[in-house]
Design a protein around this motif. Structure first.
Motif, PDB file in Angstrom:
ATOM      1  N   GLY A 197       0.809  -1.198   0.000  1.00  0.00           N
ATOM      2  CA  GLY A 197       0.000   0.000   0.000  1.00  0.00           C
ATOM      3  C   GLY A 197       0.848   1.255   0.000  1.00  0.00           C
ATOM      4  N   ILE A 198       0.191   2.390  -0.087  1.00  0.00           N
ATOM      5  CA  ILE A 198       0.849   3.695  -0.110  1.00  0.00           C
ATOM      6  C   ILE A 198       0.122   4.609   0.861  1.00  0.00           C
ATOM      7  CG2 ILE A 198       1.387   5.718  -1.542  1.00  0.00           C
ATOM      8  CD1 ILE A 198       1.400   3.834  -3.968  1.00  0.00           C
ATOM      9  N   ASP A 199       0.872   5.414   1.620  1.00  0.00           N
ATOM     10  CA  ASP A 199       0.218   6.434   2.437  1.00  0.00           C
ATOM     11  C   ASP A 199       0.614   7.820   1.941  1.00  0.00           C
ATOM     12  OD1 ASP A 199       2.311   7.697   4.502  1.00  0.00           O
ATOM     13  OD2 ASP A 199       2.730   5.549   4.442  1.00  0.00           O
ATOM     14  N   VAL A 200      -0.355   8.718   1.954  1.00  0.00           N
ATOM     15  CA  VAL A 200      -0.160  10.077   1.445  1.00  0.00           C
ATOM     16  C   VAL A 200      -0.843  11.077   2.369  1.00  0.00           C
ATOM     17  CG1 VAL A 200      -0.030   9.314  -0.961  1.00  0.00           C
ATOM     18  CG2 VAL A 200      -2.235  10.005  -0.001  1.00  0.00           C
ATOM     19  N   SER A 201      -0.442  12.336   2.240  1.00  0.00           N
ATOM     20  CA  SER A 201      -1.114  13.417   2.958  1.00  0.00           C
ATOM     21  C   SER A 201      -0.753  14.735   2.292  1.00  0.00           C
ATOM     22  CB  SER A 201      -0.745  13.400   4.443  1.00  0.00           C
ATOM     23  OG  SER A 201      -1.583  14.281   5.163  1.00  0.00           O
ATOM     24  N   TRP A 202      -0.777  15.830   3.064  1.00  0.00           N
ATOM     25  CA  TRP A 202      -0.611  17.163   2.483  1.00  0.00           C
ATOM     26  C   TRP A 202       0.666  17.367   1.676  1.00  0.00           C
ATOM     27  CZ3 TRP A 202       3.565  19.912   4.258  1.00  0.00           C
ATOM     28  CH2 TRP A 202       4.131  19.479   5.464  1.00  0.00           C
ATOM     29  N   PRO A 203       1.813  16.737   1.987  1.00  0.00           N
ATOM     30  CA  PRO A 203       2.988  16.958   1.138  1.00  0.00           C
ATOM     31  C   PRO A 203       2.804  16.470  -0.294  1.00  0.00           C
ATOM     32  CG  PRO A 203       3.660  16.128   3.268  1.00  0.00           C
ATOM     33  CD  PRO A 203       2.175  15.933   3.177  1.00  0.00           C
ATOM     34  N   GLN A 204       1.834  15.580  -0.516  1.00  0.00           N
ATOM     35  CA  GLN A 204       1.596  15.062  -1.867  1.00  0.00           C
ATOM     36  C   GLN A 204       0.533  15.861  -2.624  1.00  0.00           C
ATOM     37  OE1 GLN A 204       2.231  12.719   0.785  1.00  0.00           O
ATOM     38  NE2 GLN A 204       4.236  13.017  -0.144  1.00  0.00           N
ATOM     39  N   CYS A 205       0.070  16.959  -2.057  1.00  0.00           N
ATOM     40  CA  CYS A 205      -0.925  17.775  -2.756  1.00  0.00           C
ATOM     41  C   CYS A 205      -0.416  18.165  -4.146  1.00  0.00           C
ATOM     42  CB  CYS A 205      -1.235  19.034  -1.953  1.00  0.00           C
ATOM     43  SG  CYS A 205      -2.310  18.766  -0.527  1.00  0.00           S
ATOM     44  N   GLY A 206      -1.183  17.870  -5.168  1.00  0.00           N
ATOM     45  CA  GLY A 206      -0.814  18.226  -6.525  1.00  0.00           C
ATOM     46  C   GLY A 206       0.186  17.303  -7.169  1.00  0.00           C
ATOM     47  N   LYS A 207       0.638  16.290  -6.478  1.00  0.00           N
ATOM     48  CA  LYS A 207       1.619  15.352  -7.024  1.00  0.00           C
ATOM     49  C   LYS A 207       0.911  14.188  -7.725  1.00  0.00           C
ATOM     50  CE  LYS A 207       5.081  17.504  -4.935  1.00  0.00           C
ATOM     51  NZ  LYS A 207       6.147  18.214  -5.662  1.00  0.00           N
ATOM     52  N   ALA A 208       1.547  13.671  -8.750  1.00  0.00           N
ATOM     53  CA  ALA A 208       1.035  12.475  -9.410  1.00  0.00           C
ATOM     54  C   ALA A 208       1.287  11.263  -8.522  1.00  0.00           C
ATOM     55  CB  ALA A 208       1.712  12.286 -10.761  1.00  0.00           C
ATOM     56  N   LEU A 209       0.295  10.419  -8.376  1.00  0.00           N
ATOM     57  CA  LEU A 209       0.405   9.241  -7.524  1.00  0.00           C
ATOM     58  C   LEU A 209       0.198   7.977  -8.342  1.00  0.00           C
ATOM     59  CD1 LEU A 209      -1.726  10.515  -4.496  1.00  0.00           C
ATOM     60  CD2 LEU A 209       0.776  10.393  -4.648  1.00  0.00           C
ATOM     61  N   PRO A 210       0.886   6.901  -7.990  1.00  0.00           N
ATOM     62  CA  PRO A 210       0.704   5.640  -8.710  1.00  0.00           C
ATOM     63  C   PRO A 210      -0.753   5.189  -8.664  1.00  0.00           C
ATOM     64  CG  PRO A 210       2.631   5.534  -7.286  1.00  0.00           C
ATOM     65  CD  PRO A 210       1.910   6.792  -6.924  1.00  0.00           C
ATOM     66  N   LYS A 211      -1.220   4.636  -9.753  1.00  0.00           N
ATOM     67  CA  LYS A 211      -2.602   4.185  -9.830  1.00  0.00           C
ATOM     68  C   LYS A 211      -2.798   2.863  -9.104  1.00  0.00           C
ATOM     69  CE  LYS A 211      -3.696   7.602 -12.590  1.00  0.00           C
ATOM     70  NZ  LYS A 211      -4.514   8.741 -12.108  1.00  0.00           N
ATOM     71  N   GLU A 212      -3.957   2.695  -8.546  1.00  0.00           N
ATOM     72  CA  GLU A 212      -4.414   1.437  -7.961  1.00  0.00           C
ATOM     73  C   GLU A 212      -3.402   0.811  -7.004  1.00  0.00           C
ATOM     74  OE1 GLU A 212      -5.685  -1.159 -11.055  1.00  0.00           O
ATOM     75  OE2 GLU A 212      -7.311   0.150 -11.686  1.00  0.00           O
ATOM     76  N   PRO A 213      -3.086   1.488  -5.896  1.00  0.00           N
ATOM     77  CA  PRO A 213      -2.245   0.839  -4.881  1.00  0.00           C
ATOM     78  C   PRO A 213      -3.000  -0.350  -4.290  1.00  0.00           C
ATOM     79  CG  PRO A 213      -3.320   2.768  -3.965  1.00  0.00           C
ATOM     80  CD  PRO A 213      -3.629   2.775  -5.443  1.00  0.00           C
ATOM     81  N   ALA A 214      -2.275  -1.300  -3.749  1.00  0.00           N
ATOM     82  CA  ALA A 214      -2.942  -2.454  -3.134  1.00  0.00           C
ATOM     83  C   ALA A 214      -3.887  -1.992  -2.030  1.00  0.00           C
ATOM     84  CB  ALA A 214      -1.909  -3.421  -2.580  1.00  0.00           C
ATOM     85  N   PHE A 215      -3.486  -0.978  -1.282  1.00  0.00           N
ATOM     86  CA  PHE A 215      -4.341  -0.311  -0.305  1.00  0.00           C
ATOM     87  C   PHE A 215      -3.756   1.075  -0.071  1.00  0.00           C
ATOM     88  CE2 PHE A 215      -1.209  -2.762   2.061  1.00  0.00           C
ATOM     89  CZ  PHE A 215      -0.736  -1.876   3.019  1.00  0.00           C
ATOM     90  N   ALA A 216      -4.514   1.951   0.549  1.00  0.00           N
ATOM     91  CA  ALA A 216      -4.061   3.318   0.748  1.00  0.00           C
ATOM     92  C   ALA A 216      -4.419   3.798   2.152  1.00  0.00           C
ATOM     93  CB  ALA A 216      -4.681   4.248  -0.283  1.00  0.00           C
ATOM     94  N   VAL A 217      -3.536   4.637   2.714  1.00  0.00           N
ATOM     95  CA  VAL A 217      -3.797   5.295   3.992  1.00  0.00           C
ATOM     96  C   VAL A 217      -3.656   6.792   3.743  1.00  0.00           C
ATOM     97  CG1 VAL A 217      -3.265   5.401   6.445  1.00  0.00           C
ATOM     98  CG2 VAL A 217      -2.719   3.321   5.155  1.00  0.00           C
ATOM     99  N   VAL A 218      -4.689   7.546   4.060  1.00  0.00           N
ATOM    100  CA  VAL A 218      -4.724   8.973   3.756  1.00  0.00           C
ATOM    101  C   VAL A 218      -4.679   9.777   5.048  1.00  0.00           C
ATOM    102  CG1 VAL A 218      -6.039  10.841   2.671  1.00  0.00           C
ATOM    103  CG2 VAL A 218      -6.013   8.557   1.636  1.00  0.00           C
ATOM    104  N   GLY A 219      -3.804  10.784   5.088  1.00  0.00           N
ATOM    105  CA  GLY A 219      -3.685  11.651   6.250  1.00  0.00           C
ATOM    106  C   GLY A 219      -4.799  12.678   6.287  1.00  0.00           C
ATOM    107  N   VAL A 220      -5.466  12.781   7.420  1.00  0.00           N
ATOM    108  CA  VAL A 220      -6.606  13.677   7.578  1.00  0.00           C
ATOM    109  C   VAL A 220      -6.169  15.108   7.895  1.00  0.00           C
ATOM    110  CG1 VAL A 220      -8.649  14.126   9.023  1.00  0.00           C
ATOM    111  CG2 VAL A 220      -8.137  11.792   8.254  1.00  0.00           C
TER     112      VAL A 220
END
Length: 272
Positions: free
Chosen positions: A38-61
């Motif tokens: 899986g991949i975790d993302v949050s505010w530092p990734q705003c506007g960044k391209a992200l890999p499609k269809e991760p096995a699972f994802a964790v998103v920072g609130v």
């Protein structure tokens, strides 16, 4: 992910603490298909391209602090929902993580009672009276502070159906904490208490070093005991797999998830 010790660029020479995110390159290579991660993302990734269809994802609130909102939360949740269904691992397709802290009386807000969100909260540490001078009273208010931050995360940040998510509590030394570790434990227990009250699942994210600095040894009777652990600090998938055998953060817990950084992006391995 850090406050992110997962969302700020730091020297690779730092061996204690969490690995931090850098920018996410649009050409970040996906992990091997034989190891769905899986991949975790949050505010530092705003506007960044992200890999499609991760096995699972964790998103920072949050936006790095416990009292803020990730400005890209909606778009990142939409991205997270591209994860395959049914889930490819034991992890939920989409989970959330929230920043935690215990600023005490130095914070921009501090509770003065056991009431929040229109509810009188059952407080295992007694009555919160705005901090007071006694350790017990301060711990009662720390519990309420954690409860309030979790309430806000679930109700005012833009999360629909918050009860359906696994909420990871991101515990890092980069945020504000008290020297009273018992008060910090009370704060985290307050957060867990709110999420449990809405029938959501809760987990703990940290490293062993940071957890010991902030919370220390947690009693087996604490509500934090037995919650799944998500450990940061690995530098490769191989190392992340090995970290599944490290001690969990609390008694009765198991390491359910480990994190590593590759090409400036946080990947996560679901432990067997």
């Amino acid at each position: 992910m850090a406050t992110r010790v997962l969302k700020k660029v730091v020297s690779a020479a730092i061996t204690l603490g969490l690995l931090l995110l850098g920018g996410v390159p649009a050409s970040a290579a996906p992990p091997r298909n034989a190891d769905p991660v899986g991949i975790d993302v949050s505010w530092p990734q705003c506007g960044k391209a992200l890999p499609k269809e991760p096995a699972f994802a964790v998103v920072g609130v949050n936006n790095g602090l416990a009292n803020t909102t990730n400005p890209c939360l909606a778009t990142q949740l939409a991205w997270a929902n591209t994860a395959p269904s049914p889930a490819l691992t034991a992890q939920p397709r989409v989970a959330l993580y929230v920043n935690t802290a215990n600023p005490g009386l130095q914070g921009s807000w501090w509770p003065g009672s056991n009431r929040y969100g229109g509810v009188d909260v059952a407080n295992p540490y007694g009555a919160c009276r705005g901090g007071g001078s006694g350790a017990g009273d301060f711990r009662a208010c720390s519990f309420m502070y954690g409860y309030a931050k979790a309430y806000d995360d679930a109700t005012i940040r833009g999360i629909g159906d918050p009860e359906k998510y696994l909420w990871w509590l991101d515990v890092e030394t980069e945020n504000s904490w008290q020297p009273d570790k018992a008060a910090n434990v009370a704060d985290l227990e307050g957060m867990a208490a709110y999420f449990t009250s809405i029938h959501a699942k809760v987990g703990l994210y940290s490293t062993g070093y940071q957890w010991n600095q902030i919370a220390g040894t947690v009693s087996s009777s604490s509500p934090l005991a037995g919650l799944p652990s998500w450990l940061a600090g690995a530098r490769s998938l191989t190392s992340a797999k090995s970290n599944c055998s490290l001690p969990a953060l609390t008694p009765g817990s198991r390491v359910a998830l480990t994190q590593y950084v590759s090409s400036g992006l946080d990947y996560n391995y679901s432990c067997p």
